[in-house]
Write a protein that holds these residues in place. Structure first.
Motif, PDB file in Angstrom:
ATOM      1  N   ARG A  30       0.849  -1.212   0.000  1.00  0.00           N
ATOM      2  CA  ARG A  30       0.000   0.000   0.000  1.00  0.00           C
ATOM      3  C   ARG A  30       0.883   1.260   0.000  1.00  0.00           C
ATOM      4  O   ARG A  30       0.585   2.228  -0.689  1.00  0.00           O
ATOM      5  CB  ARG A  30      -0.859  -0.037   1.267  1.00  0.00           C
ATOM      6  CG  ARG A  30      -2.243   0.515   1.096  1.00  0.00           C
ATOM      7  CD  ARG A  30      -3.032   0.421   2.374  1.00  0.00           C
ATOM      8  NE  ARG A  30      -3.302  -0.949   2.781  1.00  0.00           N
ATOM      9  CZ  ARG A  30      -3.567  -1.336   4.023  1.00  0.00           C
ATOM     10  NH1 ARG A  30      -3.582  -0.457   5.009  1.00  0.00           N
ATOM     11  NH2 ARG A  30      -3.814  -2.592   4.301  1.00  0.00           N
ATOM     12  N   ARG A  31       1.968   1.204   0.754  1.00  0.00           N
ATOM     13  CA  ARG A  31       2.819   2.399   0.882  1.00  0.00           C
ATOM     14  C   ARG A  31       3.544   2.766  -0.411  1.00  0.00           C
ATOM     15  O   ARG A  31       4.106   3.852  -0.530  1.00  0.00           O
ATOM     16  CB  ARG A  31       3.828   2.219   2.026  1.00  0.00           C
ATOM     17  CG  ARG A  31       3.205   2.416   3.406  1.00  0.00           C
ATOM     18  CD  ARG A  31       4.260   2.602   4.482  1.00  0.00           C
ATOM     19  NE  ARG A  31       5.026   1.391   4.709  1.00  0.00           N
ATOM     20  CZ  ARG A  31       4.689   0.401   5.545  1.00  0.00           C
ATOM     21  NH1 ARG A  31       3.570   0.499   6.260  1.00  0.00           N
ATOM     22  NH2 ARG A  31       5.437  -0.663   5.694  1.00  0.00           N
ATOM     23  N   GLY A  36       6.412   9.198  -1.580  1.00  0.00           N
ATOM     24  CA  GLY A  36       7.108  10.447  -1.916  1.00  0.00           C
ATOM     25  C   GLY A  36       6.188  11.598  -2.303  1.00  0.00           C
ATOM     26  O   GLY A  36       6.654  12.686  -2.631  1.00  0.00           O
ATOM     27  N   LYS A  37       4.875  11.385  -2.296  1.00  0.00           N
ATOM     28  CA  LYS A  37       3.934  12.456  -2.673  1.00  0.00           C
ATOM     29  C   LYS A  37       3.483  13.214  -1.418  1.00  0.00           C
ATOM     30  O   LYS A  37       3.444  12.659  -0.316  1.00  0.00           O
ATOM     31  CB  LYS A  37       2.698  11.877  -3.368  1.00  0.00           C
ATOM     32  CG  LYS A  37       3.014  11.048  -4.601  1.00  0.00           C
ATOM     33  CD  LYS A  37       3.311  11.927  -5.792  1.00  0.00           C
ATOM     34  CE  LYS A  37       3.446  11.066  -7.039  1.00  0.00           C
ATOM     35  NZ  LYS A  37       3.872  11.841  -8.194  1.00  0.00           N
ATOM     36  N   GLY A  62       1.733   5.780   1.714  1.00  0.00           N
ATOM     37  CA  GLY A  62       3.170   6.096   1.639  1.00  0.00           C
ATOM     38  C   GLY A  62       3.504   7.555   1.433  1.00  0.00           C
ATOM     39  O   GLY A  62       4.673   7.911   1.271  1.00  0.00           O
ATOM     40  N   GLY A  63       2.503   8.432   1.427  1.00  0.00           N
ATOM     41  CA  GLY A  63       2.771   9.852   1.235  1.00  0.00           C
ATOM     42  C   GLY A  63       2.824  10.587   2.556  1.00  0.00           C
ATOM     43  O   GLY A  63       2.751   9.986   3.629  1.00  0.00           O
ATOM     44  N   HIS A 286     -10.308   4.528   3.811  1.00  0.00           N
ATOM     45  CA  HIS A 286      -9.920   3.669   2.682  1.00  0.00           C
ATOM     46  C   HIS A 286     -10.384   4.250   1.341  1.00  0.00           C
ATOM     47  O   HIS A 286      -9.667   4.166   0.344  1.00  0.00           O
ATOM     48  CB  HIS A 286     -10.488   2.262   2.890  1.00  0.00           C
ATOM     49  CG  HIS A 286     -10.009   1.620   4.166  1.00  0.00           C
ATOM     50  ND1 HIS A 286      -8.676   1.482   4.457  1.00  0.00           N
ATOM     51  CD2 HIS A 286     -10.683   1.115   5.228  1.00  0.00           C
ATOM     52  CE1 HIS A 286      -8.541   0.896   5.649  1.00  0.00           C
ATOM     53  NE2 HIS A 286      -9.750   0.680   6.135  1.00  0.00           N
ATOM     54  N   THR A 287     -11.600   4.829   1.321  1.00  0.00           N
ATOM     55  CA  THR A 287     -12.056   5.430   0.054  1.00  0.00           C
ATOM     56  C   THR A 287     -11.165   6.624  -0.296  1.00  0.00           C
ATOM     57  O   THR A 287     -10.832   6.836  -1.461  1.00  0.00           O
ATOM     58  CB  THR A 287     -13.537   5.877   0.121  1.00  0.00           C
ATOM     59  OG1 THR A 287     -13.752   6.623   1.323  1.00  0.00           O
ATOM     60  CG2 THR A 287     -14.491   4.709   0.085  1.00  0.00           C
ATOM     61  N   ARG A 288     -10.746   7.382   0.716  1.00  0.00           N
ATOM     62  CA  ARG A 288      -9.875   8.546   0.436  1.00  0.00           C
ATOM     63  C   ARG A 288      -8.480   8.079  -0.001  1.00  0.00           C
ATOM     64  O   ARG A 288      -7.860   8.708  -0.857  1.00  0.00           O
ATOM     65  CB  ARG A 288      -9.825   9.477   1.649  1.00  0.00           C
ATOM     66  CG  ARG A 288     -11.159  10.184   1.827  1.00  0.00           C
ATOM     67  CD  ARG A 288     -11.211  11.184   2.950  1.00  0.00           C
ATOM     68  NE  ARG A 288     -12.494  11.868   2.905  1.00  0.00           N
ATOM     69  CZ  ARG A 288     -13.514  11.657   3.759  1.00  0.00           C
ATOM     70  NH1 ARG A 288     -13.380  10.835   4.768  1.00  0.00           N
ATOM     71  NH2 ARG A 288     -14.655  12.308   3.597  1.00  0.00           N
ATOM     72  N   ALA A 289      -8.004   6.980   0.558  1.00  0.00           N
ATOM     73  CA  ALA A 289      -6.706   6.442   0.101  1.00  0.00           C
ATOM     74  C   ALA A 289      -6.820   6.047  -1.373  1.00  0.00           C
ATOM     75  O   ALA A 289      -5.911   6.323  -2.176  1.00  0.00           O
ATOM     76  CB  ALA A 289      -6.309   5.241   0.957  1.00  0.00           C
TER      77      ALA A 289
END
Ligand code: CP
Length: 301
Positions: A30-31, A36-37, A62-63, A286-289
Motif C-alpha cells: 500500500r505504501r 514520496g507524494k 506512503g505519502g 480507505h475510500t480517500r486512500a
C-alpha cells in the motif's frame, strides 16, 4: 474531485474496486501507491473526520501531509486571498484538499491551482468524498445499492452531505424518502437538478415509512449555518433515533450518519448491529486512500 455530479456509475464502481484493493494490500505494498507524494490540506471550517482521514489515508499509501487546519493561524488573518493561498500551497504539494465556507470555492481553487484539488466540503453545496464513502458503506454493508429503500432524515436544507449523496444515488435504482421539518426541506434551487437524477418522496414524519427502509441516513441540524438562532431553536431536536424507532425498522436495516452527531442518534443505538456510522468513518479512510491513489497515479494502481 469537485462535485459528485462529475462521477458516473462506472467511475464510482472503479473507485469502490480500488478501495477494496487498498483494503486487501499488505501495508508495505500500500505504501508504494503514493510514495514520496505530498498532500496539502487547507481548512477554513472545523473538521475532525475529513481532515484526519485524509491525513491517515495519505500515510497509509506512503505519502505525507502538511497544511493549515485552522486559518486563524495562517496568513488568511493578514488578508491573504483564497487564490493566493491555494497557489502557494500547490507549490509545496502534489494534491490539495480544501474545505471552505463558500459554495463554489473548490471549483475556484481548481482553476487557480497547478495541482489537483479535492473538495472536502464547500459551503452548503457539496461534500463529494463523503458521498463516495457513504455509497461505499452502503455497498459493503448491504452488498448492493440498486433496489434499496433509503431514508435521509434531518437538515436537508443546509446539510451538504445530503446533496452529494443524492447526486451520487442518482446513478443507482433506489427508492428515496426525504424526512425533515418543513423549514429544512431540500433547497428549491437544487430540486430541479436532483429530480433530473432521481425521484424522491418527502415527509415530516419519520415513522411513516420507517418499516420499509433498508438504510436510514441521519444528519445533524447544522446550527452554524442558520442565519437566525431563533429558527434553529424551532427545529432543534426534531428527530431522535432511539431504540423505540429501531424496533419499527427492518431487522437488517442499517443506520448511517456522516457525523458529528449531537443528539439525533441516541447512544443506545451504537452497540446494535444496525449502527454502521463508525464503520462508515473507517471506510472514509480507505475510500480517500483510493481517491489519492487514483488522483496521483496517471495509470491507476
Ligand atoms: N463528516 C464530516 O465531514 O466530518 P468532519 O466535519 O468532522 O470532517
Amino acid at each position: 474531485i469537485i462535485s459528485i455530479k462529475d462521477f458516473g456509475k462506472d467511475q464510482l464502481e472503479k473507485i469502490f474496486a480500488s478501495t477494496d484493493k487498498i483494503m486487501q494490500l499488505s501495508p508495505s505494498d500500500r505504501r508504494e501507491i503514493c510514495k514520496g507524494k505530498t498532500l496539502a490540506y487547507l481548512f477554513y471550517e472545523p473538521s475532525t473526520r475529513t481532515r484526519l482521514s485524509f491525513d491517515s489515508a495519505m500515510a497509509s499509501v506512503g505519502g505525507n501531509s502538511l497544511g493549515i487546519s485552522d486559518t486563524n493561524s495562517s496568513s488568511t488573518q493578514k488578508g491573504e486571498s483564497l487564490a493566493d493561498t491555494v497557489r502557494i500551497m500547490s507549490i509545496y504539494s502534489d494534491v490539495l484538499v480544501l474545505r471552505h465556507t463558500l459554495d463554489g470555492s473548490s471549483r475556484f481553487a481548481a482553476e487557480v491551482s497547478d495541482k489537483p484539488v479535492i473538495n472536502a466540503g464547500s459551503g452548503t453545496e457539496e461534500h463529494p468524498t463523503q458521498a463516495i464513502q457513504d455509497l461505499f458503506t452502503i455497498k459493503k454493508e448491504k452488498k448492493k445499492i440498486d433496489g434499496l429503500k433509503i431514508g435521509i432524515v434531518g437538515d436537508l436544507k443546509y446539510g451538504r452531505t445530503v446533496y452529494s449523496l443524492l447526486y451520487g444515488l442518482g446513478n443507482y435504482d433506489v427508492d428515496v424518502h426525504l424526512i425533515s421539518p418543513e423549514s429544512l426541506r431540500i433547497r428549491s434551487d437544487s430540486t430541479y437538478e436532483i429530480k433530473q437524477r432521481l425521484d424522491y418522496k418527502e415527509s415530516t414524519n419519520i415513522e411513516e415509512h420507517i418499516d420499509e427502509l433498508d438504510v436510514l441516513y441521519v444528519t445533524r441540524i447544522q446550527k452554524e449555518r442558520f442565519p437566525d438562532e431563533e429558527e434553529y431553536l424551532k427545529v432543534k431536536g426534531s428527530y431522535v433515533v432511539g431504540l423505540d424507532l429501531l424496533k419499527q425498522m427492518k431487522e437488517d436495516s442499517i443506520i448511517l450518519h456522516p457525523l458529528p452527531r449531537i443528539d439525533e442518534i441516541s447512544p443506545d443505538i451504537d452497540k446494535t448491529k444496525n449502527a454502521k456510522y463508525f464503520e462508515q468513518a473507517e471506510y472514509g479512510k480507505h475510500t480517500r486512500a483510493a481517491l489519492l491513489g487514483l488522483t496521483l497515479n496517471e495509470n491507476g494502481f
